[in-house]
Design a protein around this motif. Sequence first.
Motif, PDB file in Angstrom:
ATOM      1  N   GLU A   1      -2.599   9.251  -5.052  1.00 52.52           N
ATOM      2  CA  GLU A   1      -3.142   8.280  -4.102  1.00 52.52           C
ATOM      3  C   GLU A   1      -2.318   6.996  -4.209  1.00 52.52           C
ATOM      4  OE1 GLU A   1      -7.161   5.688  -3.679  1.00 52.52           O
ATOM      5  OE2 GLU A   1      -7.444   7.818  -4.114  1.00 52.52           O
ATOM      6  N   THR A   2      -1.831   6.520  -3.068  1.00 50.93           N
ATOM      7  CA  THR A   2      -1.001   5.309  -3.077  1.00 50.93           C
ATOM      8  C   THR A   2      -1.705   4.099  -2.497  1.00 50.93           C
ATOM      9  OG1 THR A   2      -0.020   5.931  -0.958  1.00 50.93           O
ATOM     10  CG2 THR A   2       1.161   6.608  -2.972  1.00 50.93           C
ATOM     11  N   LEU A   3      -2.631   4.320  -1.574  1.00 51.35           N
ATOM     12  CA  LEU A   3      -3.287   3.195  -0.912  1.00 51.35           C
ATOM     13  C   LEU A   3      -4.551   3.686  -0.229  1.00 51.35           C
ATOM     14  CD1 LEU A   3      -2.744   0.146  -0.180  1.00 51.35           C
ATOM     15  CD2 LEU A   3      -1.779   0.989   1.961  1.00 51.35           C
ATOM     16  N   ALA A   4      -5.584   2.869  -0.263  1.00 55.30           N
ATOM     17  CA  ALA A   4      -6.818   3.160   0.467  1.00 55.30           C
ATOM     18  C   ALA A   4      -7.307   1.860   1.086  1.00 55.30           C
ATOM     19  CB  ALA A   4      -7.872   3.743  -0.471  1.00 55.30           C
ATOM     20  N   PHE A   5      -7.735   1.933   2.339  1.00 56.58           N
ATOM     21  CA  PHE A   5      -8.283   0.758   3.002  1.00 56.58           C
ATOM     22  C   PHE A   5      -9.159   1.185   4.170  1.00 56.58           C
ATOM     23  CE2 PHE A   5      -4.196   1.538   4.965  1.00 56.58           C
ATOM     24  CZ  PHE A   5      -4.421   1.374   6.322  1.00 56.58           C
TER      25      PHE A   5
ATOM     26  N   VAL B   1      -9.378  -0.678  19.532  1.00 53.89           N
ATOM     27  CA  VAL B   1      -9.326  -2.057  19.061  1.00 53.89           C
ATOM     28  C   VAL B   1      -9.647  -1.999  17.570  1.00 53.89           C
ATOM     29  CG1 VAL B   1     -10.374  -4.348  19.214  1.00 53.89           C
ATOM     30  CG2 VAL B   1      -9.926  -3.025  21.300  1.00 53.89           C
ATOM     31  N   VAL B   2      -8.760  -2.585  16.755  1.00 54.32           N
ATOM     32  CA  VAL B   2      -8.816  -2.417  15.297  1.00 54.32           C
ATOM     33  C   VAL B   2      -8.888  -3.771  14.594  1.00 54.32           C
ATOM     34  CG1 VAL B   2      -7.562  -1.543  13.271  1.00 54.32           C
ATOM     35  CG2 VAL B   2      -7.412  -0.317  15.453  1.00 54.32           C
ATOM     36  N   ALA B   3      -9.787  -3.852  13.627  1.00 48.99           N
ATOM     37  CA  ALA B   3      -9.813  -4.971  12.686  1.00 48.99           C
ATOM     38  C   ALA B   3      -9.725  -4.369  11.291  1.00 48.99           C
ATOM     39  CB  ALA B   3     -11.086  -5.791  12.838  1.00 48.99           C
ATOM     40  N   VAL B   4      -8.800  -4.869  10.499  1.00 55.97           N
ATOM     41  CA  VAL B   4      -8.676  -4.462   9.102  1.00 55.97           C
ATOM     42  C   VAL B   4      -9.130  -5.665   8.280  1.00 55.97           C
ATOM     43  CG1 VAL B   4      -7.082  -3.715   7.277  1.00 55.97           C
ATOM     44  CG2 VAL B   4      -6.748  -2.916   9.631  1.00 55.97           C
ATOM     45  N   PRO B   5     -10.228  -5.536   7.521  1.00 49.80           N
ATOM     46  CA  PRO B   5     -10.783  -6.695   6.828  1.00 49.80           C
ATOM     47  C   PRO B   5      -9.779  -7.484   5.987  1.00 49.80           C
ATOM     48  CG  PRO B   5     -12.316  -4.872   6.705  1.00 49.80           C
ATOM     49  CD  PRO B   5     -11.056  -4.335   7.335  1.00 49.80           C
ATOM     50  N   GLU B   6      -8.766  -6.823   5.466  1.00 47.75           N
ATOM     51  CA  GLU B   6      -7.785  -7.501   4.622  1.00 47.75           C
ATOM     52  C   GLU B   6      -6.686  -8.219   5.405  1.00 47.75           C
ATOM     53  OE1 GLU B   6      -6.784  -5.201   0.899  1.00 47.75           O
ATOM     54  OE2 GLU B   6      -7.810  -3.650   2.066  1.00 47.75           O
ATOM     55  N   LEU B   7      -6.661  -8.035   6.716  1.00 48.28           N
ATOM     56  CA  LEU B   7      -5.595  -8.606   7.535  1.00 48.28           C
ATOM     57  C   LEU B   7      -6.164  -9.583   8.558  1.00 48.28           C
ATOM     58  CD1 LEU B   7      -3.560  -5.353   8.307  1.00 48.28           C
ATOM     59  CD2 LEU B   7      -3.226  -6.984   6.426  1.00 48.28           C
TER      60      LEU B   7
ATOM     61  N   THR C   1       5.517  -3.052  15.450  1.00 45.74           N
ATOM     62  CA  THR C   1       5.671  -1.733  14.818  1.00 45.74           C
ATOM     63  C   THR C   1       5.285  -1.796  13.342  1.00 45.74           C
ATOM     64  OG1 THR C   1       8.006  -2.174  14.383  1.00 45.74           O
ATOM     65  CG2 THR C   1       7.474  -0.942  16.399  1.00 45.74           C
ATOM     66  N   GLU C   2       4.764  -2.947  12.894  1.00 40.72           N
ATOM     67  CA  GLU C   2       4.358  -3.067  11.493  1.00 40.72           C
ATOM     68  C   GLU C   2       3.235  -2.083  11.192  1.00 40.72           C
ATOM     69  OE1 GLU C   2       3.409  -6.514   8.303  1.00 40.72           O
ATOM     70  OE2 GLU C   2       2.398  -6.720  10.239  1.00 40.72           O
ATOM     71  N   LEU C   3       3.381  -1.350  10.116  1.00 38.32           N
ATOM     72  CA  LEU C   3       2.382  -0.378   9.704  1.00 38.32           C
ATOM     73  C   LEU C   3       1.247  -1.075   8.963  1.00 38.32           C
ATOM     74  CD1 LEU C   3       4.785   2.379   8.326  1.00 38.32           C
ATOM     75  CD2 LEU C   3       3.666   2.314  10.566  1.00 38.32           C
ATOM     76  N   TYR C   4       0.017  -0.612   9.190  1.00 38.13           N
ATOM     77  CA  TYR C   4      -1.117  -1.163   8.451  1.00 38.13           C
ATOM     78  C   TYR C   4      -0.909  -0.997   6.948  1.00 38.13           C
ATOM     79  CZ  TYR C   4      -3.636  -1.112  12.920  1.00 38.13           C
ATOM     80  OH  TYR C   4      -4.019  -1.312  14.213  1.00 38.13           O
TER      81      TYR C   4
ATOM     82  N   ALA D   1       1.305  -3.770   5.721  1.00 39.67           N
ATOM     83  CA  ALA D   1       0.650  -5.065   5.789  1.00 39.67           C
ATOM     84  C   ALA D   1      -0.442  -5.203   4.730  1.00 39.67           C
ATOM     85  CB  ALA D   1       0.057  -5.273   7.182  1.00 39.67           C
ATOM     86  N   VAL D   2      -1.218  -4.149   4.515  1.00 37.83           N
ATOM     87  CA  VAL D   2      -2.271  -4.195   3.484  1.00 37.83           C
ATOM     88  C   VAL D   2      -1.646  -4.301   2.097  1.00 37.83           C
ATOM     89  CG1 VAL D   2      -4.106  -2.854   2.364  1.00 37.83           C
ATOM     90  CG2 VAL D   2      -4.058  -3.064   4.860  1.00 37.83           C
ATOM     91  N   ALA D   3      -0.599  -3.524   1.839  1.00 38.07           N
ATOM     92  CA  ALA D   3       0.063  -3.602   0.529  1.00 38.07           C
ATOM     93  C   ALA D   3       0.606  -5.000   0.273  1.00 38.07           C
ATOM     94  CB  ALA D   3       1.182  -2.560   0.444  1.00 38.07           C
ATOM     95  N   ARG D   4       1.207  -5.618   1.295  1.00 36.06           N
ATOM     96  CA  ARG D   4       1.722  -6.994   1.139  1.00 36.06           C
ATOM     97  C   ARG D   4       0.590  -7.981   0.880  1.00 36.06           C
ATOM     98  NH1 ARG D   4       5.255  -5.661   4.841  1.00 36.06           N
ATOM     99  NH2 ARG D   4       4.109  -6.559   6.583  1.00 36.06           N
ATOM    100  N   ALA D   5      -0.509  -7.838   1.636  1.00 37.30           N
ATOM    101  CA  ALA D   5      -1.643  -8.748   1.458  1.00 37.30           C
ATOM    102  C   ALA D   5      -2.222  -8.636   0.055  1.00 37.30           C
ATOM    103  CB  ALA D   5      -2.721  -8.449   2.518  1.00 37.30           C
ATOM    104  N   ARG D   6      -2.284  -7.428  -0.470  1.00 31.19           N
ATOM    105  CA  ARG D   6      -2.823  -7.241  -1.810  1.00 31.19           C
ATOM    106  C   ARG D   6      -1.868  -7.816  -2.865  1.00 31.19           C
ATOM    107  NH1 ARG D   6      -5.483  -1.185  -1.336  1.00 31.19           N
ATOM    108  NH2 ARG D   6      -7.096  -1.825   0.148  1.00 31.19           N
ATOM    109  N   ALA D   7      -0.577  -7.637  -2.651  1.00 30.82           N
ATOM    110  CA  ALA D   7       0.405  -8.162  -3.606  1.00 30.82           C
ATOM    111  C   ALA D   7       0.400  -9.697  -3.620  1.00 30.82           C
ATOM    112  CB  ALA D   7       1.808  -7.651  -3.270  1.00 30.82           C
TER     113      ALA D   7
END
Length: 190
Positions: free
Chosen positions: A106-110, A130-136, A176-179, A182-188
């Motif tokens: 497992e590499t990432l979960a969101f 329409v998408v909202a990702v809580p971390e972004l 074209t940014e992948l979720y 973006a999530v991995a960057r936000a967590r880092a």
Amino acid sequence: MTIEAELKARVADPAGLVGRLAAWAGGPGREEVYRDVYFDWPGGELGAAGAEVRVRTVTGAAGTRALLTYKGAAVDEASGSKPETETAVGDAAAARAVLRGSGLVETLAFEKRCRNWELTQDGRPLLATVVAVPELAGVFLEVETPARDAADLPAALAAVRRALRRLGVADADLTTELYTDAVARARAAG
């Protein structure tokens, strides 16, 4: 393997967009929560090749379902469209265990909070989400349709672009940014 012809955009006016989608589709859309878990080989070979393996659990008014998805490397760099194979699985936890037992990690979960509309453009079935990702920060719109193969991809993407224009989405809003990235960057960063 079909190709997921998809374009994604950042949304400046979510309420206006939802109104336009509801008017086009004749309803408020289907609210669902996606819980995505991504897998790769321990050395990261899938990610390095631009491929991904995902187990998605979808929860909404119709209940809960699980999907196992493989996406190959992008076949169109401008859109990021990828070949995709997806199947329903009866038990998401069991599917994740099978993947781990096969040597994947497992590499990432969101989580993604989504509202989906089924539309038609140029005779093609479209899924607009329409998408909202809580971390972004921000809200996104994804519009996709299946392309039979690489020869069908330009026509499929043209239908998606016409749908985006109809919804008031400008080319400048596309990303074209992948979720996952973006999530991995936000967590880092956090």
